[in-house]
Design an enzyme around this catalytic site. Sequence first.
Site, PDB file in Angstrom:
ATOM      1  N   ARG A 151      45.190  58.762 119.077  1.00 38.01           N
ATOM      2  CA  ARG A 151      44.486  58.011 118.134  1.00 38.01           C
ATOM      3  C   ARG A 151      44.985  57.201 117.153  1.00 38.01           C
ATOM      4  O   ARG A 151      44.239  56.300 116.621  1.00 38.01           O
ATOM      5  CB  ARG A 151      43.556  59.181 117.608  1.00 38.01           C
ATOM      6  N   GLU A 183      51.579  72.757 115.950  1.00 41.07           N
ATOM      7  CA  GLU A 183      50.980  74.092 115.419  1.00 41.07           C
ATOM      8  C   GLU A 183      51.094  74.875 116.657  1.00 41.07           C
ATOM      9  O   GLU A 183      50.784  76.010 116.539  1.00 41.07           O
ATOM     10  CB  GLU A 183      49.859  73.753 114.739  1.00 41.07           C
TER      11      GLU A 183
END
Length: 178
Positions: free
Chosen positions: A66, A103
């Site tokens: 993105r 993460e």
Amino acid sequence: MNRYGSAREALAARIRYVQDWPEEGILFEDLTPVLADADAFQIVVDELADACVRLNAGMIGGLDARGFLLGSAVAYKLGLGVLAIRKKGKLPPPVITEAYSLEYGTAALEIPADGQDLAGVKVVLVDDVLATGGTLVAARKLIEQCGAEVVGNVVVLEVAELGGRERLSDRPLVVINE
């Protein structure tokens, strides 16, 4: 005339939240509806571009995937070049590679090892979300190996509880949804 008064308003109206994706326990903030809405996309790009101007960008580094969309639009608006910072395995050799932690796992970024002269260029990194900061740190390492200087980081959203801001504390950070 844009129907949103700010990127923050556009994001609040258009972000789609997806629980437990890509893994259980992760709340994914999907910007796809923001990008598909012309007014929302325009105001987000305008605010990202304004931040890049304040950081004295000479080139925009767009992070896969993105960040490509956002970074390319910002670079076009500012009349700058865009460096596509790709996920591992998407570019032909030779490449420079930098691994990092997410993460929810590990990954690596790459840029071409030749074909562009980055020496002395002031790069602002543009991405959609700041989470752990691993992606932006890896991108910075790649760019600095080529002799360029990362002068700041500009993102749309921040997942503050993951602590990415601390990993980027030695360079300016602009989060347009603050």
